[in-house]
Design an enzyme around this catalytic site. Sequence first.
Site, PDB file in Angstrom:
ATOM      1  N   SER A   1       0.853  -1.208   0.000  1.00 56.03           N
ATOM      2  CA  SER A   1       0.000   0.000   0.000  1.00 56.03           C
ATOM      3  C   SER A   1       0.875   1.238   0.000  1.00 56.03           C
ATOM      4  O   SER A   1       2.003   1.216   0.519  1.00 56.03           O
ATOM      5  CB  SER A   1      -0.877   0.007   1.254  1.00 56.03           C
ATOM      6  OG  SER A   1      -1.587   1.215   1.351  1.00 56.03           O
TER       7      SER A   1
ATOM      8  N   TYR B   1      -0.354  -0.492  10.607  1.00 61.51           N
ATOM      9  CA  TYR B   1      -0.738  -0.789   9.223  1.00 61.51           C
ATOM     10  C   TYR B   1       0.354  -0.289   8.258  1.00 61.51           C
ATOM     11  O   TYR B   1       0.737  -1.000   7.327  1.00 61.51           O
ATOM     12  CB  TYR B   1      -2.099  -0.165   8.895  1.00 61.51           C
ATOM     13  CG  TYR B   1      -2.574  -0.534   7.504  1.00 61.51           C
ATOM     14  CD1 TYR B   1      -2.999  -1.833   7.209  1.00 61.51           C
ATOM     15  CD2 TYR B   1      -2.582   0.410   6.472  1.00 61.51           C
ATOM     16  CE1 TYR B   1      -3.411  -2.182   5.930  1.00 61.51           C
ATOM     17  CE2 TYR B   1      -3.007   0.070   5.191  1.00 61.51           C
ATOM     18  CZ  TYR B   1      -3.415  -1.228   4.930  1.00 61.51           C
ATOM     19  OH  TYR B   1      -3.815  -1.580   3.653  1.00 61.51           O
TER      20      TYR B   1
HETATM   21  N1  LIG Z   1      -9.020  -0.463   0.168  1.00 56.83           N
HETATM   22  C1  LIG Z   1      -7.933   0.273   0.199  1.00 56.83           C
HETATM   23  O1  LIG Z   1      -8.001   1.533   0.244  1.00 56.83           O
HETATM   24  C2  LIG Z   1      -6.574  -0.387   0.137  1.00 56.83           C
HETATM   25  C3  LIG Z   1      -5.461   0.426  -0.219  1.00 56.83           C
HETATM   26  C4  LIG Z   1      -4.205  -0.167  -0.292  1.00 56.83           C
HETATM   27  C5  LIG Z   1      -4.050  -1.514  -0.011  1.00 56.83           C
HETATM   28  N2  LIG Z   1      -5.125  -2.268   0.343  1.00 56.83           N
HETATM   29  C6  LIG Z   1      -4.910  -3.691   0.637  1.00 56.83           C
HETATM   30  O2  LIG Z   1      -5.676  -4.461  -0.275  1.00 56.83           O
HETATM   31  C7  LIG Z   1      -5.935  -5.738   0.288  1.00 56.83           C
HETATM   32  C8  LIG Z   1      -7.403  -6.086   0.109  1.00 56.83           C
HETATM   33  O3  LIG Z   1      -8.187  -5.183   0.842  1.00 56.83           O
HETATM   34  P1  LIG Z   1      -9.617  -4.677   0.347  1.00 56.83           P
HETATM   35  O4  LIG Z   1      -9.569  -3.199   0.358  1.00 56.83           O
HETATM   36  O5  LIG Z   1     -10.005  -5.364  -0.894  1.00 56.83           O
HETATM   37  O6  LIG Z   1     -10.509  -5.139   1.599  1.00 56.83           O
HETATM   38  P2  LIG Z   1     -11.878  -5.973   1.700  1.00 56.83           P
HETATM   39  O7  LIG Z   1     -12.848  -5.533   0.659  1.00 56.83           O
HETATM   40  O8  LIG Z   1     -12.279  -5.843   3.125  1.00 56.83           O
HETATM   41  O9  LIG Z   1     -11.453  -7.495   1.387  1.00 56.83           O
HETATM   42  C9  LIG Z   1     -10.633  -8.224   2.266  1.00 56.83           C
HETATM   43  C10 LIG Z   1     -10.585  -9.675   1.809  1.00 56.83           C
HETATM   44  O10 LIG Z   1      -9.635 -10.374   2.646  1.00 56.83           O
HETATM   45  C11 LIG Z   1     -10.272 -11.504   3.255  1.00 56.83           C
HETATM   46  N3  LIG Z   1      -9.685 -11.684   4.587  1.00 56.83           N
HETATM   47  C12 LIG Z   1      -9.648 -10.787   5.606  1.00 56.83           C
HETATM   48  N4  LIG Z   1      -9.068 -11.323   6.691  1.00 56.83           N
HETATM   49  C13 LIG Z   1      -8.709 -12.601   6.351  1.00 56.83           C
HETATM   50  C14 LIG Z   1      -8.095 -13.666   7.051  1.00 56.83           C
HETATM   51  N5  LIG Z   1      -7.744 -13.563   8.351  1.00 56.83           N
HETATM   52  N6  LIG Z   1      -7.870 -14.830   6.405  1.00 56.83           N
HETATM   53  C15 LIG Z   1      -8.261 -14.979   5.119  1.00 56.83           C
HETATM   54  N7  LIG Z   1      -8.853 -13.996   4.401  1.00 56.83           N
HETATM   55  C16 LIG Z   1      -9.096 -12.823   5.018  1.00 56.83           C
HETATM   56  C17 LIG Z   1     -11.771 -11.143   3.276  1.00 56.83           C
HETATM   57  O11 LIG Z   1     -12.626 -12.286   3.288  1.00 56.83           O
HETATM   58  P3  LIG Z   1     -13.194 -12.934   4.668  1.00 56.83           P
HETATM   59  O12 LIG Z   1     -13.659 -11.821   5.527  1.00 56.83           O
HETATM   60  O13 LIG Z   1     -14.273 -13.887   4.240  1.00 56.83           O
HETATM   61  O14 LIG Z   1     -12.028 -13.679   5.249  1.00 56.83           O
HETATM   62  C18 LIG Z   1     -11.903 -10.410   1.937  1.00 56.83           C
HETATM   63  O15 LIG Z   1     -12.021 -11.351   0.887  1.00 56.83           O
HETATM   64  C19 LIG Z   1      -5.482  -5.670   1.746  1.00 56.83           C
HETATM   65  O16 LIG Z   1      -4.215  -6.287   1.885  1.00 56.83           O
HETATM   66  C20 LIG Z   1      -5.358  -4.172   2.001  1.00 56.83           C
HETATM   67  O17 LIG Z   1      -4.428  -3.897   3.016  1.00 56.83           O
HETATM   68  C21 LIG Z   1      -6.398  -1.735   0.422  1.00 56.83           C
END
Ligand SMILES: NC(=O)c1ccc[n+]([C@@H]2O[C@H](COP(=O)([O-])OP(=O)(O)OC[C@H]3O[C@@H](n4cnc5c(N)ncnc54)[C@H](OP(=O)(O)O)[C@@H]3O)[C@@H](O)[C@H]2O)c1
Length: 265
Positions: A143, A153
């Site tokens: 990120s 984070y």
């Molecule tokens: N959104 C942003 O602004 C942003 C920016 C930069 C980077 N990121 C990164 O992008 C990645 C994805 O995030 P997102 O924004 O797409 O969030 P999201 O919509 O909340 O999706 C998170 C996903 O991870 C799974 N997950 C969470 N905890 C888990 C665990 N303990 N074991 C297995 N699976 C797990 C969730 O499914 P379940 O709940 O069913 O397990 C879900 O499929 C993350 O690494 C985040 O740090 C996000």
Amino acid sequence: MYLSGMLTALVTGGTSGLGAAFARSLAREGFNLILVARNEDRLREVAEDLAGEYSIHVEVIAADLSDREHVERVAQRLADTSAPVDLLVNNAGFSVGTPFLSEDFSPHDVGTDVMCRAVALLSGAAGRSMMHRGTGWIVNIASIAGCVTMGQYSSIKAYVTSMTESLAVELHGTGVQATAVLPGWVRTEFHSRAGIAGSSIPNFMWLNADSVADEALADVARGKVISIPTIRYKTVFTALHHLPRPTVRWISRQVSGARKREKKA
Ligand SMILES: NC(=O)c1ccc[n+]([C@@H]2O[C@H](COP(=O)([O-])OP(=O)(O)OC[C@H]3O[C@@H](n4cnc5c(N)ncnc54)[C@H](OP(=O)(O)O)[C@@H]3O)[C@@H](O)[C@H]2O)c1
């Protein structure tokens, strides 16, 4: 576009947000998929939709990546030479908002287990298996938050970038590639799950998950080790790397302050 053939990709956190967007983008290219997440019903639902829409084979692994035995199961799938995985997206993650000064260290443990330990362990398992075949791609979701100093984070995401670059050094010349993706703010479930409204973030700084996944995978195909989707965030990344560290810490305090005020409101 880029990576094609009868290939298989494993996407952690492939049921929501960025992970689901990576899964859709890869499915469009004809990849068979293995989706990993905790919620089994949702996994099956997403798998059925993708298999139906893109006529691909979709496997699911219900696993909590904070649990070492579950991580081991996913690693074993990556090591299975009878059904090789060509591309791994280590994407599962969430916000860790608990301060370092908090007496409760458990959110830090869970955060580092899922976003550091599991990412490194699964990268290693995939890398060893891919090296034998002389080809493969490992994509780790870091990120832009890793370029600032906003708590655990930021520290975790800085680790993911550094770990992936180190992995790329180890893999050099093997035919296997490692890429760290550094998105800015993306509209997903990430913020609502963390109780962050995101109202203090200007509209033009929000990215669309599908565009981020497409741009990141195009960078993977070009052999990039660091992928920063959009010109906007490439500029932010460059600025953060050239600003004096006290200024970076000042910016971090302002953004953290705005977030705290938003949570109180
Ligand atoms: N959104 C942003 O602004 C942003 C920016 C930069 C980077 N990121 C990164 O992008 C990645 C994805 O995030 P997102 O924004 O797409 O969030 P999201 O919509 O909340 O999706 C998170 C996903 O991870 C799974 N997950 C969470 N905890 C888990 C665990 N303990 N074991 C297995 N699976 C797990 C969730 O499914 P379940 O709940 O069913 O397990 C879900 O499929 C993350 O690494 C985040 O740090 C996000």
